[in-house]
Design a protein around this motif. Structure first.
Motif, PDB file in Angstrom:
ATOM      1  N   ALA A  42       0.442  -1.190   0.604  1.00  0.00           N
ATOM      2  CA  ALA A  42       0.066   0.104   0.004  1.00  0.00           C
ATOM      3  C   ALA A  42       0.680   1.135  -0.409  1.00  0.00           C
ATOM      4  CB  ALA A  42      -1.098   0.095   1.269  1.00  0.00           C
ATOM      5  N   GLN A  43       2.166   1.542   0.296  1.00  0.00           N
ATOM      6  CA  GLN A  43       3.195   2.411   0.938  1.00  0.00           C
ATOM      7  C   GLN A  43       3.785   2.822  -0.572  1.00  0.00           C
ATOM      8  OE1 GLN A  43       5.186   2.204   4.103  1.00  0.00           O
ATOM      9  NE2 GLN A  43       4.227   2.972   5.587  1.00  0.00           N
ATOM     10  N   ILE A  44       3.886   1.600  -1.459  1.00  0.00           N
ATOM     11  CA  ILE A  44       4.470   1.435  -2.686  1.00  0.00           C
ATOM     12  C   ILE A  44       3.738   2.231  -3.694  1.00  0.00           C
ATOM     13  CG2 ILE A  44       5.657   0.364  -4.220  1.00  0.00           C
ATOM     14  CD1 ILE A  44       6.866  -0.910  -2.322  1.00  0.00           C
ATOM     15  N   TRP A  45       2.130   2.058  -3.691  1.00  0.00           N
ATOM     16  CA  TRP A  45       1.035   2.018  -4.558  1.00  0.00           C
ATOM     17  C   TRP A  45       1.355   3.819  -3.836  1.00  0.00           C
ATOM     18  CZ3 TRP A  45      -0.348   0.786  -8.968  1.00  0.00           C
ATOM     19  CH2 TRP A  45      -1.228   1.585  -9.056  1.00  0.00           C
ATOM     20  N   THR A  46       0.609   4.081  -2.743  1.00  0.00           N
ATOM     21  CA  THR A  46       0.342   5.310  -2.987  1.00  0.00           C
ATOM     22  C   THR A  46       1.809   5.980  -3.426  1.00  0.00           C
ATOM     23  OG1 THR A  46      -1.135   4.659  -0.987  1.00  0.00           O
ATOM     24  CG2 THR A  46      -0.426   6.672  -1.404  1.00  0.00           C
ATOM     25  N   GLY A  47       2.961   5.805  -2.941  1.00  0.00           N
ATOM     26  CA  GLY A  47       3.716   6.700  -2.996  1.00  0.00           C
ATOM     27  C   GLY A  47       4.245   6.760  -5.049  1.00  0.00           C
ATOM     28  N   ILE A  48       4.149   5.620  -5.867  1.00  0.00           N
ATOM     29  CA  ILE A  48       4.072   5.635  -7.134  1.00  0.00           C
ATOM     30  C   ILE A  48       3.198   7.128  -7.701  1.00  0.00           C
ATOM     31  CG2 ILE A  48       4.197   4.156  -9.098  1.00  0.00           C
ATOM     32  CD1 ILE A  48       5.668   2.784  -7.187  1.00  0.00           C
ATOM     33  N   ASN A  49       1.353   6.717  -7.047  1.00  0.00           N
ATOM     34  CA  ASN A  49       0.464   6.966  -7.630  1.00  0.00           C
ATOM     35  C   ASN A  49       0.748   8.727  -7.176  1.00  0.00           C
ATOM     36  OD1 ASN A  49      -1.240   5.389  -8.795  1.00  0.00           O
ATOM     37  ND2 ASN A  49      -2.186   5.027  -6.579  1.00  0.00           N
ATOM     38  N   ARG A  50       1.128   8.843  -6.335  1.00  0.00           N
ATOM     39  CA  ARG A  50       1.088  10.590  -6.067  1.00  0.00           C
ATOM     40  C   ARG A  50       2.773  10.881  -7.021  1.00  0.00           C
ATOM     41  NH1 ARG A  50       1.106  11.513   1.078  1.00  0.00           N
ATOM     42  NH2 ARG A  50      -1.134  11.069   0.725  1.00  0.00           N
ATOM     43  N   LEU A  51       3.111  10.042  -7.122  1.00  0.00           N
ATOM     44  CA  LEU A  51       4.640  10.723  -7.445  1.00  0.00           C
ATOM     45  C   LEU A  51       3.886  10.916  -8.965  1.00  0.00           C
ATOM     46  CD1 LEU A  51       8.219  11.331  -8.086  1.00  0.00           C
ATOM     47  CD2 LEU A  51       7.953   9.357  -9.243  1.00  0.00           C
ATOM     48  N   LEU A  52       3.057  10.345  -9.633  1.00  0.00           N
ATOM     49  CA  LEU A  52       3.015  10.104 -11.205  1.00  0.00           C
ATOM     50  C   LEU A  52       1.568  10.698 -11.552  1.00  0.00           C
ATOM     51  CD1 LEU A  52       4.095   6.392 -12.341  1.00  0.00           C
ATOM     52  CD2 LEU A  52       5.559   8.637 -13.037  1.00  0.00           C
ATOM     53  N   GLU A  53       0.927  10.907 -10.647  1.00  0.00           N
ATOM     54  CA  GLU A  53       0.054  11.672 -10.640  1.00  0.00           C
ATOM     55  C   GLU A  53      -0.099  12.630 -11.371  1.00  0.00           C
ATOM     56  OE1 GLU A  53      -4.520  11.554 -11.869  1.00  0.00           O
ATOM     57  OE2 GLU A  53      -3.363   9.403 -11.029  1.00  0.00           O
ATOM     58  N   PRO A  54       0.843  13.386 -11.212  1.00  0.00           N
ATOM     59  CA  PRO A  54       0.836  15.060 -11.853  1.00  0.00           C
ATOM     60  C   PRO A  54       1.006  15.329 -13.133  1.00  0.00           C
ATOM     61  CG  PRO A  54       1.886  15.279 -10.117  1.00  0.00           C
ATOM     62  CD  PRO A  54       1.316  13.735  -9.997  1.00  0.00           C
ATOM     63  N   ILE A  55       1.781  13.959 -13.797  1.00  0.00           N
ATOM     64  CA  ILE A  55       1.865  13.519 -15.358  1.00  0.00           C
ATOM     65  C   ILE A  55       0.865  13.272 -14.851  1.00  0.00           C
ATOM     66  CG2 ILE A  55       3.827  12.701 -16.208  1.00  0.00           C
ATOM     67  CD1 ILE A  55       5.686  12.466 -13.882  1.00  0.00           C
ATOM     68  N   TYR A  56       0.176  11.958 -15.236  1.00  0.00           N
ATOM     69  CA  TYR A  56      -1.079  11.734 -16.131  1.00  0.00           C
ATOM     70  C   TYR A  56      -1.923  12.371 -16.123  1.00  0.00           C
ATOM     71  CZ  TYR A  56       1.399   6.782 -15.460  1.00  0.00           C
ATOM     72  OH  TYR A  56       2.125   5.852 -15.537  1.00  0.00           O
ATOM     73  N   ALA A  57      -2.127  12.943 -14.982  1.00  0.00           N
ATOM     74  CA  ALA A  57      -4.036  13.919 -14.264  1.00  0.00           C
ATOM     75  C   ALA A  57      -3.901  14.768 -15.982  1.00  0.00           C
ATOM     76  CB  ALA A  57      -3.842  14.896 -14.215  1.00  0.00           C
ATOM     77  N   PRO A  58      -2.238  15.985 -16.580  1.00  0.00           N
ATOM     78  CA  PRO A  58      -3.240  16.710 -17.689  1.00  0.00           C
ATOM     79  C   PRO A  58      -3.116  15.866 -19.390  1.00  0.00           C
ATOM     80  CG  PRO A  58      -1.711  17.231 -16.849  1.00  0.00           C
ATOM     81  CD  PRO A  58      -1.341  16.097 -16.030  1.00  0.00           C
ATOM     82  N   ILE A  59      -2.342  14.609 -19.736  1.00  0.00           N
ATOM     83  CA  ILE A  59      -2.946  13.612 -20.236  1.00  0.00           C
ATOM     84  C   ILE A  59      -4.228  12.816 -20.380  1.00  0.00           C
ATOM     85  CG2 ILE A  59      -1.751  11.461 -21.606  1.00  0.00           C
ATOM     86  CD1 ILE A  59       1.005  12.581 -20.336  1.00  0.00           C
ATOM     87  N   ARG A  60      -4.813  12.772 -18.955  1.00  0.00           N
ATOM     88  CA  ARG A  60      -6.296  12.169 -18.897  1.00  0.00           C
ATOM     89  C   ARG A  60      -7.352  13.177 -18.706  1.00  0.00           C
ATOM     90  NH1 ARG A  60      -4.132   8.890 -13.218  1.00  0.00           N
ATOM     91  NH2 ARG A  60      -3.545   7.457 -14.281  1.00  0.00           N
ATOM     92  N   ARG A  61      -7.018  14.232 -18.997  1.00  0.00           N
ATOM     93  CA  ARG A  61      -7.907  15.518 -19.845  1.00  0.00           C
ATOM     94  C   ARG A  61      -8.199  15.313 -21.667  1.00  0.00           C
ATOM     95  NH1 ARG A  61      -5.912  18.427 -15.065  1.00  0.00           N
ATOM     96  NH2 ARG A  61      -4.432  19.656 -16.076  1.00  0.00           N
ATOM     97  N   VAL A  62      -7.042  15.126 -21.642  1.00  0.00           N
ATOM     98  CA  VAL A  62      -7.180  14.711 -22.672  1.00  0.00           C
ATOM     99  C   VAL A  62      -7.634  14.169 -23.643  1.00  0.00           C
ATOM    100  CG1 VAL A  62      -5.822  15.709 -25.281  1.00  0.00           C
ATOM    101  CG2 VAL A  62      -4.735  17.455 -23.063  1.00  0.00           C
ATOM    102  N   LEU A  63      -7.263  12.815 -23.114  1.00  0.00           N
ATOM    103  CA  LEU A  63      -7.320  11.535 -23.762  1.00  0.00           C
ATOM    104  C   LEU A  63      -8.994  11.439 -23.645  1.00  0.00           C
ATOM    105  CD1 LEU A  63      -4.868   9.489 -22.676  1.00  0.00           C
ATOM    106  CD2 LEU A  63      -5.069  10.201 -25.341  1.00  0.00           C
ATOM    107  N   PRO A  64      -9.587  10.303 -24.680  1.00  0.00           N
ATOM    108  CA  PRO A  64     -11.634   9.884 -24.547  1.00  0.00           C
ATOM    109  C   PRO A  64     -10.877   9.436 -23.465  1.00  0.00           C
ATOM    110  CG  PRO A  64     -10.001   9.276 -26.501  1.00  0.00           C
ATOM    111  CD  PRO A  64      -9.023  10.694 -25.849  1.00  0.00           C
ATOM    112  N   ASN A  65     -12.784   8.729 -22.966  1.00  0.00           N
ATOM    113  CA  ASN A  65     -12.884   7.863 -21.518  1.00  0.00           C
ATOM    114  C   ASN A  65     -12.537   6.685 -22.987  1.00  0.00           C
ATOM    115  OD1 ASN A  65     -13.546   6.624 -19.504  1.00  0.00           O
ATOM    116  ND2 ASN A  65     -15.269   7.269 -19.400  1.00  0.00           N
ATOM    117  N   MET A  66     -11.570   5.593 -22.141  1.00  0.00           N
ATOM    118  CA  MET A  66     -11.963   4.667 -23.023  1.00  0.00           C
ATOM    119  C   MET A  66     -12.371   3.612 -21.495  1.00  0.00           C
ATOM    120  SD  MET A  66     -10.123   5.050 -25.706  1.00  0.00           S
ATOM    121  CE  MET A  66      -9.291   3.481 -25.846  1.00  0.00           C
ATOM    122  N   GLY A  67     -12.848   3.214 -21.123  1.00  0.00           N
ATOM    123  CA  GLY A  67     -14.212   2.959 -20.349  1.00  0.00           C
ATOM    124  C   GLY A  67     -13.170   2.613 -19.076  1.00  0.00           C
TER     125      GLY A  67
END
Length: 95
Positions: A42-67
């Motif tokens: 859980a700690q590793i997963w949370t840490g990696i998510n916190r690290l990568l979410e600022p990078i993924y968030a702008p891309i997810r806003r642009v990409l269409p919803n793929m389910g």
């Protein structure tokens, strides 16, 4: 200037590693090989998510919803590969 080139390449390599680790961990969690009830996982997963979410968030806003399919890591990996190619092709500017 060589140092700047090497530092940039190192940072891109580290980012590549974290993205691959995030993707593999998400597969292992979804296939119930890893359990988020385990504190270390859980700690590793949370840490990696916190690290990568600022990078993924702008891309997810642009990409269409793929389910249930998240293509943001793939887009970031392609971006990292492109950045590495551009840096390697322009390495003469750093020397």
């Amino acid at each position: 200037m060589t140092s700047i080139y090497q530092i940039l390449m190192l940072l891109l390599d580290i980012l590549w590693f974290f993205i691959i680790a995030h993707v593999v961990m998400s597969w292992l969690i979804n296939f119930q090989v890893l359990n988020l009830r385990q504190p270390l996982v859980a700690q590793i997963w949370t840490g990696i998510n916190r690290l990568l979410e600022p990078i993924y968030a702008p891309i997810r806003r642009v990409l269409p919803n793929m389910g249930g399919l998240d293509l943001a890591p793939l887009v970031v990996l392609i971006g990292v590969a492109i950045a590495r190619i551009v840096l390697q092709n322009n390495a003469a500017a750093f020397f």
